[in-house]
Design an enzyme around this catalytic site. Structure first.
Site, PDB file in Angstrom:
ATOM      1  N   SER A   1      37.503  32.427  67.825  1.00 40.18           N
ATOM      2  CA  SER A   1      38.734  32.985  68.596  1.00 40.18           C
ATOM      3  C   SER A   1      37.545  33.408  70.199  1.00 40.18           C
ATOM      4  CB  SER A   1      39.426  34.345  68.050  1.00 40.18           C
ATOM      5  OG  SER A   1      38.098  35.839  68.122  1.00 40.18           O
ATOM      6  N   TYR A   2      37.087  33.442  70.285  1.00 37.13           N
ATOM      7  CA  TYR A   2      35.563  33.616  70.898  1.00 37.13           C
ATOM      8  C   TYR A   2      35.331  35.339  71.411  1.00 37.13           C
ATOM      9  CZ  TYR A   2      34.799  28.801  73.042  1.00 37.13           C
ATOM     10  OH  TYR A   2      34.460  28.012  72.840  1.00 37.13           O
TER      11      TYR A   2
ATOM     12  N   CYS B   1      28.240  41.376  69.445  1.00 39.04           N
ATOM     13  CA  CYS B   1      26.904  42.162  70.160  1.00 39.04           C
ATOM     14  C   CYS B   1      26.195  42.525  68.831  1.00 39.04           C
ATOM     15  CB  CYS B   1      26.149  42.793  71.528  1.00 39.04           C
ATOM     16  SG  CYS B   1      27.921  42.169  72.931  1.00 39.04           S
TER      17      CYS B   1
ATOM     18  N   GLU C   1      23.918  44.796  69.682  1.00 40.71           N
ATOM     19  CA  GLU C   1      23.540  45.989  69.655  1.00 40.71           C
ATOM     20  C   GLU C   1      24.504  46.487  68.633  1.00 40.71           C
ATOM     21  OE1 GLU C   1      23.670  43.880  71.822  1.00 40.71           O
ATOM     22  OE2 GLU C   1      22.307  44.453  73.860  1.00 40.71           O
TER      23      GLU C   1
ATOM     24  N   CYS D   1      28.326  47.951  74.737  1.00 34.79           N
ATOM     25  CA  CYS D   1      27.196  47.982  73.688  1.00 34.79           C
ATOM     26  C   CYS D   1      27.314  49.075  74.514  1.00 34.79           C
ATOM     27  CB  CYS D   1      26.105  46.951  73.694  1.00 34.79           C
ATOM     28  SG  CYS D   1      26.969  46.001  72.386  1.00 34.79           S
TER      29      CYS D   1
ATOM     30  N   ASN E   1      24.019  38.781  67.181  1.00 27.06           N
ATOM     31  CA  ASN E   1      25.459  38.621  67.713  1.00 27.06           C
ATOM     32  C   ASN E   1      26.144  37.155  66.224  1.00 27.06           C
ATOM     33  OD1 ASN E   1      23.059  36.323  68.528  1.00 27.06           O
ATOM     34  ND2 ASN E   1      24.568  36.385  70.040  1.00 27.06           N
ATOM     35  N   VAL E   2      27.851  38.162  66.742  1.00 25.41           N
ATOM     36  CA  VAL E   2      28.293  37.092  65.476  1.00 25.41           C
ATOM     37  C   VAL E   2      29.198  36.987  66.039  1.00 25.41           C
ATOM     38  CG1 VAL E   2      29.459  37.384  63.208  1.00 25.41           C
ATOM     39  CG2 VAL E   2      27.441  38.765  63.314  1.00 25.41           C
ATOM     40  N   GLU E   3      29.607  35.407  66.460  1.00 29.00           N
ATOM     41  CA  GLU E   3      30.127  34.792  67.787  1.00 29.00           C
ATOM     42  C   GLU E   3      31.515  34.294  66.167  1.00 29.00           C
ATOM     43  OE1 GLU E   3      28.278  32.048  69.979  1.00 29.00           O
ATOM     44  OE2 GLU E   3      28.138  33.876  71.239  1.00 29.00           O
ATOM     45  N   ASN E   4      32.921  34.149  66.698  1.00 28.97           N
ATOM     46  CA  ASN E   4      34.013  33.465  66.106  1.00 28.97           C
ATOM     47  C   ASN E   4      34.762  32.496  66.959  1.00 28.97           C
ATOM     48  OD1 ASN E   4      37.140  34.396  65.235  1.00 28.97           O
ATOM     49  ND2 ASN E   4      36.044  34.798  64.105  1.00 28.97           N
TER      50      ASN E   4
HETATM   51  N1  THU Z   1      24.926  39.338  73.582  1.00 23.65           N
HETATM   52  C1  THU Z   1      24.730  40.164  72.770  1.00 23.65           C
HETATM   53  O1  THU Z   1      24.662  40.677  71.322  1.00 23.65           O
HETATM   54  N2  THU Z   1      24.110  41.399  73.004  1.00 23.65           N
HETATM   55  C2  THU Z   1      23.623  41.398  74.569  1.00 23.65           C
HETATM   56  O2  THU Z   1      22.594  42.132  75.111  1.00 23.65           O
HETATM   57  C3  THU Z   1      24.181  40.348  75.144  1.00 23.65           C
HETATM   58  C4  THU Z   1      25.102  39.459  74.923  1.00 23.65           C
HETATM   59  C5  THU Z   1      26.543  38.628  72.871  1.00 23.65           C
HETATM   60  C6  THU Z   1      27.369  38.027  72.736  1.00 23.65           C
HETATM   61  C7  THU Z   1      27.647  36.444  72.941  1.00 23.65           C
HETATM   62  O3  THU Z   1      27.470  36.194  71.275  1.00 23.65           O
HETATM   63  C8  THU Z   1      26.719  35.909  73.362  1.00 23.65           C
HETATM   64  O4  THU Z   1      25.668  36.963  73.594  1.00 23.65           O
HETATM   65  C9  THU Z   1      26.828  35.743  74.903  1.00 23.65           C
HETATM   66  O5  THU Z   1      27.583  36.075  75.819  1.00 23.65           O
END
Ligand code: THU
Length: 133
Positions: free
Chosen positions: A50-51, A56, A58, A90, A45-48
């Site tokens: 900006s939320y 995710c 996947e 996803c 997962n790559v967050e930002n």
């Molecule tokens: N997230 C995933 O990458 N995959 C999942 O199956 C569930 C959620 C990430 C999204 C966000 O970066 C963090 O987990 C919290 O939801």
């Protein structure tokens, strides 16, 4: 050809989890997609800030695989702690490439106790190419 087991795919997902960019949620997720030719393509997962732009693990794996030229997949492993199943977005993203794709999920602290579904069972009645004109 080397046979990839569910366990080794989960191990690849767990390794990819180390690269999760997830300081905002603190929830680290790794994914590993197995192509029909035996190639493993990983994602995290790559967050930002900006939320909302966060992506995710996947979808990161699927986007990487498509960019590398792969379109046929056997399975996708997802590792988080606690165990997480793919979000709705996803699920739709994965089912695009086949209802028979296996989804294998485990807690990072115990990869041996995984759960497994067909993607079609996680997103029944999904829209797909055959529903479109
Ligand atoms: N997230 C995933 O990458 N995959 C999942 O199956 C569930 C959620 C990430 C999204 C966000 O970066 C963090 O987990 C919290 O939801």
């Amino acid at each position: 050809m080397i046979t990839t087991t569910d366990e080794s795919l989960l191990a690849a997902a767990n390794e990819a989890r180390q690269n999760a960019y997830a300081d905002y949620s603190g929830f680290l997720v790794g994914a590993a997609l197995l192509t029909t030719d035996g190639t493993i393509v990983t994602g995290c997962n790559v967050e930002n800030a900006s939320y909302g732009l966060s992506i995710c693990a996947e979808r990161t794996a699927v986007v990487r695989a498509i960019a590398m030229g792969y379109t046929q997949f056997n399975s996708i492993a997802v590792v988080a702690s606690p165990l997480a199943t793919p979000c709705g977005a996803c699920r739709q993203f994965v089912v695009e490439f086949g209802e028979e794709i296996d989804v294998i999920c485990a807690d990072a602290n115990d990869l041996s106790r995984f759960r497994k579904w067909k993607i079609a069972d996680l997103i029944p009645e999904s829209i797909n190419r055959s529903n479109l004109p």
